[in-house]
Write a protein that holds these residues in place. Structure first.
Motif, mmCIF file in Angstrom:
data_model
loop_
_atom_site.group_PDB
_atom_site.id
_atom_site.type_symbol
_atom_site.label_atom_id
_atom_site.label_comp_id
_atom_site.label_asym_id
_atom_site.label_seq_id
_atom_site.Cartn_x
_atom_site.Cartn_y
_atom_site.Cartn_z
ATOM 1 N N ILE A 16 -47.124 -36.416 6.070
ATOM 2 C CA ILE A 16 -48.288 -37.226 5.717
ATOM 3 C C ILE A 16 -48.023 -38.663 6.141
ATOM 4 C CG2 ILE A 16 -49.799 -38.001 3.848
ATOM 5 C CD1 ILE A 16 -49.012 -35.510 2.293
ATOM 6 N N GLY A 17 -49.005 -39.268 6.841
ATOM 7 C CA GLY A 17 -48.839 -40.594 7.389
ATOM 8 C C GLY A 17 -49.137 -41.710 6.407
ATOM 9 N N ALA A 18 -48.667 -42.904 6.732
ATOM 10 C CA ALA A 18 -48.782 -44.085 5.884
ATOM 11 C C ALA A 18 -50.232 -44.392 5.552
ATOM 12 C CB ALA A 18 -48.151 -45.285 6.589
ATOM 13 N N GLY A 19 -50.453 -44.829 4.315
ATOM 14 C CA GLY A 19 -51.775 -45.234 3.881
ATOM 15 C C GLY A 19 -52.676 -44.106 3.436
ATOM 16 N N THR A 20 -52.223 -42.888 3.536
ATOM 17 C CA THR A 20 -53.032 -41.741 3.114
ATOM 18 C C THR A 20 -52.957 -41.562 1.604
ATOM 19 O OG1 THR A 20 -52.955 -40.567 5.217
ATOM 20 C CG2 THR A 20 -53.203 -39.211 3.245
ATOM 21 N N VAL A 21 -54.079 -41.197 1.010
ATOM 22 C CA VAL A 21 -54.153 -40.917 -0.421
ATOM 23 C C VAL A 21 -54.456 -39.444 -0.610
ATOM 24 C CG1 VAL A 21 -55.400 -41.383 -2.571
ATOM 25 C CG2 VAL A 21 -54.951 -43.246 -0.959
ATOM 26 N N VAL A 22 -53.632 -38.766 -1.413
ATOM 27 C CA VAL A 22 -53.836 -37.360 -1.750
ATOM 28 C C VAL A 22 -54.283 -37.305 -3.200
ATOM 29 C CG1 VAL A 22 -52.798 -35.067 -1.906
ATOM 30 C CG2 VAL A 22 -52.076 -36.659 -0.096
ATOM 31 N N GLY A 23 -55.513 -36.858 -3.441
ATOM 32 C CA GLY A 23 -56.099 -36.863 -4.768
ATOM 33 C C GLY A 23 -55.473 -35.857 -5.698
ATOM 34 N N SER A 24 -55.762 -36.024 -6.976
ATOM 35 C CA SER A 24 -55.187 -35.156 -8.001
ATOM 36 C C SER A 24 -55.582 -33.696 -7.767
ATOM 37 C CB SER A 24 -55.647 -35.604 -9.392
ATOM 38 O OG SER A 24 -57.056 -35.566 -9.478
ATOM 39 N N HIS A 25 -54.592 -32.822 -7.936
ATOM 40 C CA HIS A 25 -54.760 -31.365 -7.837
ATOM 41 C C HIS A 25 -55.156 -30.893 -6.430
ATOM 42 C CE1 HIS A 25 -54.076 -30.874 -12.118
ATOM 43 N NE2 HIS A 25 -54.893 -31.897 -12.308
ATOM 44 N N ALA A 26 -55.013 -31.742 -5.440
ATOM 45 C CA ALA A 26 -55.111 -31.263 -4.061
ATOM 46 C C ALA A 26 -53.845 -30.489 -3.722
ATOM 47 C CB ALA A 26 -55.294 -32.434 -3.107
#
Length: 353
Positions: free
Chosen positions: A149-159
């Protein structure tokens, strides 16, 4: 009960700054230092708000607006009321979007629900996953083995990010979404509940039953794609499913295996695209369009909402109806049918006398 501000104003802008951002010129004699501190619809805007108008349906609302500054096309400029400054633009909606992005940058894509970077307590990141600096992983999210996963990416809850999935930089992966067998570029927005990379619907059918065909392809999502909530994109069977650069997909869309979608397409809600179809660049599909499998929709073609497409559509064509046909033929057919029904009704009325 308090009234929360979900998207706080990031800055205020002067009339001159709004004009510069939008690419329009202020009328002569306008106070360029006057401030705008928000944006609102025509009917709700006040003296410190920016509004816009580019649709004749809202002419009355424009005439009554209390906005301090209003982006309009030249044909509506004379309808802007006294007290509101008209900022004339060739593309008012586009100009309004540019300014709105400066006012409310947090509304451009989903961010962390918890407001902090890094891996939150309650998230699981496999030891072999690789996360660049500046990745945010919200509670309950799962990052599988070998994922990157690259910089600045947001992975939301329960993804859930499956094994070996690759996600580029500055992406937003919505809460509750699942990604597997997928390669994703930069600045991709995936809204909550999206499913990407699951099996395509492939079965070898026979009178004795239906044998599952292994789906061994991937999903490739290029840069600047946006995918709406609860959309499903199946992985390829023997080739990759591809979503081209800059394409925008609405909520509740189904994209079958082996589908190839070109650059900068627009696919509106509840569209269904059967397997192995190809959309060339800049195609537009209206809401609830259905495409049969193994079709080609040519570059720049547009298909009207609720149309059923059973054959190829030429480049630049406008199609509509069920089954879909050239828009002019569809309009003539509809008019003829309406005329025949009206005549039949008159004949029936006379026979009843």
């Amino acid at each position: 009960m308090s009234d929360p501000q979900f998207f706080p104003l990031a800055t205020s802008l002067s009339f001159g700054e709004v004009a510069a951002i939008s690419g329009a010129a202020l009328p002569e004699g306008t106070d360029a230092a006057r401030m705008i501190t928000g944006a609102a619809a025509l009917e709700a805007a006040g003296p410190s708000d920016l509004a816009y108008m580019d649709n004749p349906k809202y002419t009355d609302a424009l005439a009554a607006t209390g906005a301090g500054l209003c982006l309009v096309s030249s044909r509506f400029a004379m309808r802007v009321p006294t007290g509101t400054t008209a900022l004339v633009s060739n593309a008012p909606y586009h100009a309004f979007a540019l300014v709105l992005a400066r006012f409310f940058p947090t509304a451009l894509k989903p961010g962390s629900m918890f407001g902090s970077q890094g891996v939150a307590p309650g998230a699981f990141v496999h030891a072999t996953a690789v996360l660049e600096a500046g990745v945010t992983v919200d509670p309950g999210a799962v990052i599988g083995p070998g994922a990157e996963i690259g910089a600045g990416t947001v992975v939301g809850s329960h993804a859930v990010i499956g094994p070996q999935v690759r996600i580029g930089r500055d992406c937003a992966i919505g809460s509750g979404s699942t990604l597997q067998s997928t390669l994703i570029g930069n600045r991709v927005i995936i809204h909550p509940g999206v499913r990407i990379g699951q099996d395509g619907f492939g079965f070898a059918m026979s009178p004795k039953g239906h044998m599952k065909v292994p789906q061994i392809g991937r999903v490739i999502i290029q840069d600047d794609v946006e995918i709406g909530a609860n959309t499903c994109i199946d992985r390829g069977a023997s080739r990759d499913t591809v979503i081209g650069e800059g394409t925008k997909i609405d909520n509740l869309v189904q994209i079958g295996h082996n589908v190839v979608i070109g650059r900068h397409c627009v696919i509106v809600s509840q569209v269904g695209i059967a397997g192995s179809s190809t959309l060339e660049d800049f195609v537009v599909l209206g809401g609830q369009v259905g495409l049969a499998g193994h079709l080609t929709i040519g570059m720049g073609a547009q298909v009207a909402a609720q149309s059923g497409v059973a054959g190829d559509v030429p480049r630049g064509a406008r199609y509509g109806g069920y089954p879909a046909q050239p828009a002019l033929s569809w309009a003539r057919e509809s008019a003829l049918l309406k005329s025949l029904v009206a005549k039949r009704g008159k004949t029936s009325d006379r026979s009843d006398v």
